[in-house]
Design an enzyme around this catalytic site. Sequence first.
Site, PDB file in Angstrom:
ATOM      1  N   CYS A   2     -29.500   2.168   8.342  1.00  0.00           N
ATOM      2  CA  CYS A   2     -30.940   2.025   8.545  1.00  0.00           C
ATOM      3  C   CYS A   2     -31.557   3.368   8.916  1.00  0.00           C
ATOM      4  O   CYS A   2     -31.034   4.113   9.728  1.00  0.00           O
ATOM      5  CB  CYS A   2     -31.300   1.013   9.616  1.00  0.00           C
ATOM      6  SG  CYS A   2     -30.796  -0.656   9.215  1.00  0.00           S
ATOM      7  N   ARG A  27     -29.266   6.301   4.332  1.00  0.00           N
ATOM      8  CA  ARG A  27     -28.846   5.469   5.464  1.00  0.00           C
ATOM      9  C   ARG A  27     -28.852   3.981   5.124  1.00  0.00           C
ATOM     10  O   ARG A  27     -28.418   3.156   5.921  1.00  0.00           O
ATOM     11  CB  ARG A  27     -29.766   5.715   6.660  1.00  0.00           C
ATOM     12  CG  ARG A  27     -29.802   7.167   7.097  1.00  0.00           C
ATOM     13  CD  ARG A  27     -30.717   7.348   8.272  1.00  0.00           C
ATOM     14  NE  ARG A  27     -30.166   6.720   9.444  1.00  0.00           N
ATOM     15  CZ  ARG A  27     -29.334   7.302  10.293  1.00  0.00           C
ATOM     16  NH1 ARG A  27     -28.965   8.550  10.096  1.00  0.00           N
ATOM     17  NH2 ARG A  27     -28.871   6.662  11.322  1.00  0.00           N
ATOM     18  N   TRP A  79     -30.063  -1.079   5.954  1.00  0.00           N
ATOM     19  CA  TRP A  79     -28.681  -1.382   5.586  1.00  0.00           C
ATOM     20  C   TRP A  79     -28.359  -2.654   6.348  1.00  0.00           C
ATOM     21  O   TRP A  79     -28.281  -2.644   7.577  1.00  0.00           O
ATOM     22  CB  TRP A  79     -27.752  -0.239   6.006  1.00  0.00           C
ATOM     23  CG  TRP A  79     -26.349  -0.406   5.518  1.00  0.00           C
ATOM     24  CD1 TRP A  79     -25.850  -0.055   4.300  1.00  0.00           C
ATOM     25  CD2 TRP A  79     -25.245  -0.965   6.258  1.00  0.00           C
ATOM     26  NE1 TRP A  79     -24.510  -0.365   4.225  1.00  0.00           N
ATOM     27  CE2 TRP A  79     -24.112  -0.919   5.416  1.00  0.00           C
ATOM     28  CE3 TRP A  79     -25.098  -1.490   7.538  1.00  0.00           C
ATOM     29  CZ2 TRP A  79     -22.867  -1.383   5.810  1.00  0.00           C
ATOM     30  CZ3 TRP A  79     -23.856  -1.951   7.932  1.00  0.00           C
ATOM     31  CH2 TRP A  79     -22.748  -1.888   7.067  1.00  0.00           C
ATOM     32  N   ASN A 105     -32.710   0.520  14.167  1.00  0.00           N
ATOM     33  CA  ASN A 105     -31.431   0.959  13.603  1.00  0.00           C
ATOM     34  C   ASN A 105     -30.380   0.651  14.651  1.00  0.00           C
ATOM     35  O   ASN A 105     -30.449   1.179  15.753  1.00  0.00           O
ATOM     36  CB  ASN A 105     -31.472   2.465  13.320  1.00  0.00           C
ATOM     37  CG  ASN A 105     -30.090   3.031  13.040  1.00  0.00           C
ATOM     38  OD1 ASN A 105     -29.258   2.354  12.446  1.00  0.00           O
ATOM     39  ND2 ASN A 105     -29.863   4.246  13.479  1.00  0.00           N
ATOM     40  N   GLY A 106     -29.420  -0.211  14.317  1.00  0.00           N
ATOM     41  CA  GLY A 106     -28.384  -0.562  15.294  1.00  0.00           C
ATOM     42  C   GLY A 106     -28.216  -2.057  15.347  1.00  0.00           C
ATOM     43  O   GLY A 106     -28.570  -2.769  14.398  1.00  0.00           O
ATOM     44  N   GLU A 488      -8.169  11.211   0.300  1.00  0.00           N
ATOM     45  CA  GLU A 488      -9.578  11.535   0.090  1.00  0.00           C
ATOM     46  C   GLU A 488      -9.974  11.316  -1.373  1.00  0.00           C
ATOM     47  O   GLU A 488     -11.059  10.820  -1.665  1.00  0.00           O
ATOM     48  CB  GLU A 488      -9.848  12.984   0.546  1.00  0.00           C
ATOM     49  CG  GLU A 488     -11.256  13.490   0.331  1.00  0.00           C
ATOM     50  CD  GLU A 488     -12.344  12.680   1.046  1.00  0.00           C
ATOM     51  OE1 GLU A 488     -12.017  11.812   1.872  1.00  0.00           O
ATOM     52  OE2 GLU A 488     -13.524  12.901   0.744  1.00  0.00           O
ATOM     53  N   LYS A 492     -12.935   8.771  -2.470  1.00  0.00           N
ATOM     54  CA  LYS A 492     -14.090   9.194  -3.275  1.00  0.00           C
ATOM     55  C   LYS A 492     -14.251   8.282  -4.487  1.00  0.00           C
ATOM     56  O   LYS A 492     -15.349   7.834  -4.798  1.00  0.00           O
ATOM     57  CB  LYS A 492     -13.933  10.648  -3.754  1.00  0.00           C
ATOM     58  CG  LYS A 492     -14.163  11.716  -2.724  1.00  0.00           C
ATOM     59  CD  LYS A 492     -15.615  11.976  -2.352  1.00  0.00           C
ATOM     60  CE  LYS A 492     -16.018  11.185  -1.155  1.00  0.00           C
ATOM     61  NZ  LYS A 492     -15.643  11.622   0.145  1.00  0.00           N
ATOM     62  N   GLU A 495     -15.415   4.709  -3.412  1.00  0.00           N
ATOM     63  CA  GLU A 495     -16.746   4.498  -2.855  1.00  0.00           C
ATOM     64  C   GLU A 495     -17.878   4.711  -3.847  1.00  0.00           C
ATOM     65  O   GLU A 495     -18.941   4.130  -3.676  1.00  0.00           O
ATOM     66  CB  GLU A 495     -16.963   5.276  -1.552  1.00  0.00           C
ATOM     67  CG  GLU A 495     -16.978   6.752  -1.629  1.00  0.00           C
ATOM     68  CD  GLU A 495     -17.166   7.398  -0.260  1.00  0.00           C
ATOM     69  OE1 GLU A 495     -17.608   6.745   0.692  1.00  0.00           O
ATOM     70  OE2 GLU A 495     -16.870   8.596  -0.148  1.00  0.00           O
ATOM     71  N   HIS A 511       8.660   2.629  -1.905  1.00  0.00           N
ATOM     72  CA  HIS A 511       8.844   1.598  -0.882  1.00  0.00           C
ATOM     73  C   HIS A 511       7.853   0.439  -1.045  1.00  0.00           C
ATOM     74  O   HIS A 511       7.619  -0.304  -0.100  1.00  0.00           O
ATOM     75  CB  HIS A 511       8.712   2.216   0.515  1.00  0.00           C
ATOM     76  CG  HIS A 511       9.778   3.230   0.801  1.00  0.00           C
ATOM     77  ND1 HIS A 511      11.101   2.881   1.011  1.00  0.00           N
ATOM     78  CD2 HIS A 511       9.737   4.579   0.854  1.00  0.00           C
ATOM     79  CE1 HIS A 511      11.820   3.977   1.205  1.00  0.00           C
ATOM     80  NE2 HIS A 511      11.014   5.023   1.108  1.00  0.00           N
ATOM     81  N   LYS A 610     -24.648   6.318   4.827  1.00  0.00           N
ATOM     82  CA  LYS A 610     -23.986   7.581   5.152  1.00  0.00           C
ATOM     83  C   LYS A 610     -23.594   7.669   6.623  1.00  0.00           C
ATOM     84  O   LYS A 610     -22.509   8.118   6.954  1.00  0.00           O
ATOM     85  CB  LYS A 610     -24.881   8.754   4.777  1.00  0.00           C
ATOM     86  CG  LYS A 610     -24.144  10.072   4.962  1.00  0.00           C
ATOM     87  CD  LYS A 610     -24.724  11.176   4.162  1.00  0.00           C
ATOM     88  CE  LYS A 610     -23.868  12.421   4.263  1.00  0.00           C
ATOM     89  NZ  LYS A 610     -22.572  12.293   3.566  1.00  0.00           N
TER      90      LYS A 610
HETATM   91  C1  AGP Z   1     -17.302   9.623   3.133  1.00  0.00           C
HETATM   92  O1  AGP Z   1     -17.571   9.863   1.805  1.00  0.00           O
HETATM   93  C2  AGP Z   1     -17.965   8.430   3.695  1.00  0.00           C
HETATM   94  N1  AGP Z   1     -19.365   8.519   3.564  1.00  0.00           N
HETATM   95  C3  AGP Z   1     -17.468   8.002   5.075  1.00  0.00           C
HETATM   96  O2  AGP Z   1     -16.106   7.722   4.977  1.00  0.00           O
HETATM   97  C4  AGP Z   1     -17.701   8.998   6.232  1.00  0.00           C
HETATM   98  O3  AGP Z   1     -16.860  10.106   6.109  1.00  0.00           O
HETATM   99  C5  AGP Z   1     -17.453   8.267   7.556  1.00  0.00           C
HETATM  100  O4  AGP Z   1     -18.360   7.210   7.677  1.00  0.00           O
HETATM  101  C6  AGP Z   1     -17.553   9.192   8.754  1.00  0.00           C
HETATM  102  O5  AGP Z   1     -18.822   9.750   8.880  1.00  0.00           O
HETATM  103  P1  AGP Z   1     -19.070  10.978   9.862  1.00  0.00           P
HETATM  104  O6  AGP Z   1     -18.294  12.125   9.331  1.00  0.00           O
HETATM  105  O7  AGP Z   1     -20.541  11.207   9.845  1.00  0.00           O
HETATM  106  O8  AGP Z   1     -18.570  10.562  11.223  1.00  0.00           O
END
Ligand code: AGP
Length: 615
Positions: A2, A27, A79, A105-106, A488, A492, A495, A511, A610
């Site tokens: 949000c 957001r 969100w 937001n929250g 990572e 990527k 997501e 395994h 984000k």
């Molecule tokens: C990464 O592409 C994501 N958007 C997510 O995993 C992100 O890294 C995670 O939410 C942590 O965010 P921050 O680095 O702002 O704490």
Amino acid sequence: MCGIIGVVGEGSHAKQLTDGLRRLEYRGYDSAGLVVTFSDGEMQRRRVANGKNSLSELELETSEISSESIVSGIGHTRWATHGRPSLPNAHPHLDCSERLAVIQNGIVENYAELKVELIEKGHIFSSETDTEVISHLLEDEMRTGVTLLEAVKRSALRMRGAMSFVALSLDAVGELVGFKRMAPMIIGTNGDQWFIASDIPAILDQATSFFHLEDDSVASITKSGVEVFAKDGSRSEMTEFVVDWTLDSAEKAGYEDFMSKEIFEQPGALRDTLAGRLRGSGEIEFDETSISNDDLARINKVFIVACGTSFHAGMVAKYAIEHWTKMPVELDISSEFRYRDPVVDERTLVVAVSQSGETLDTLAALHEAKNLGAQTIAVCNVVGSSMARLADSVLYTRAGPEVGVAATKTHTAQIGALLLLALKLSRIKGQLFPSEIDGLYQELIEIPSKIEEVLDKWDSIRSVAQTFSERERFYFIGRHVGFPVALEGALKLKEISYLPAEGYPAGELKHGPIAMLDKNAVVIAMASKTRLFEKIVSNIEEVRARDSAVIVIGNSGSESVIREGEYFIEVPQVHPLLAPLVDVVPLQIFAYHMARIHGEDVDRPRNLAKTVTVE
Ligand code: AGP
């Protein structure tokens, strides 16, 4: 999670809100809405709940509102947490009298019990959200004859959870009242107008001065300025901070999307993060610190806490710190750290890694670490963020604003910053000579040009992605620091393209995960030339024997590891512990192209936000 924005003062207009929301869209984009108030005591609300089209449609609807005599406004991009994305659940939420509006937001954790109480008192709810509870709670307080400001102060004491919200009322025209508790909220001004927002980019083009609010603060904002109150009702202060981000850095600047722009910004972001950190032979400096080198010398353990991509950067740091300092390093997902009994004391250094510096899980883990008496350091990108202010020391990544939901440039900048931290600790622990640290720093500052070489492969990586675009499953494998790179790469791809993807330590394949391999799978192997090169080549053979497609990320001279129909993406060879900085880049590009080939919106992936400021 949000985005919220508010404006008050001379010349306020609704477009300022929608422009701000545009920059907060990362957001959340489940719905968008705003309320503006006019000097004659009227209020207008517009809301749209149409997924990623919400904001564009809101802009259209808002263009019909006359700017004349607007005195204040609030806007929100959602969100969804409580209540599915829908028009009734879109913010701002009104009270029964429709004279008061709230954006949040929250999460109001005790919203259910408050809602029952308010319904018993006759309040009528029109949404499933926790936020609407705030509107009615404020209304209830104001019915007793108190001001909006007093109503916010009293209501804040009754609500549990991490949240920031802004309220306006027709009984207090020209005033916005904000509350902040463990969810980001900043204030800005250009002299004529005052703004309140979740994040800097929202008001970057409007404000010239920026201020932080402490947690549990209530702020009353009018055209004449801001009055801030602490939890106990006493007057308190905001802290001014300097923003050196340019508007350009928060715009696409000719790129098709933020993600591609930010991938290409990596050499610059890393250069800026590394620049000038080595002051004197072997001496690495933090940005801010209250931890002395003597304190650091007493540290006997490091604990890294982070989420998502930041966690993967932390994992690279674990390998580097252990190798260069011989100290044990524990690594934890932030949301796990706080709910177990981590073995942490005053001789532990807890490192919180976070792009935003606001991720609630990591912020809470940092609080927990401080409560346990640990020394703490935050590695953050957003200057003055909650974690940066809470930790004893700060090491900033200087990547500039990152708007794409998928972290790219901040990830490589985090790894750069964490490697500097590892070098600093090794110096203090006497494990590396100053000349060795100087040498490694020199190798580090050459990495941006190596990343540029990988960026030149943009088009050829698109062809590889095209070749495998119809495959069903993707497995990323690596050993040593190639393992976090594999994680990572998989994150990527997941997501932004929504394709099933997993990262594994290559040795772990046999395994269990190997059972998943067949002709519908693609395995991407991190095979830089290190002492483990031959072992990963053996793992590639195991994959081949199961008919899966193979893509190898490796260094010049290793091309012969691939067979007909397989692909080799060459990356420059660098020091093994620095390799993640280079090796992760083709995976970012691969994920980007795969998402675009599948027609996905790389900047606004579904279900994601984000900055995650809820648990
Ligand atoms: C990464 O592409 C994501 N958007 C997510 O995993 C992100 O890294 C995670 O939410 C942590 O965010 P921050 O680095 O702002 O704490």
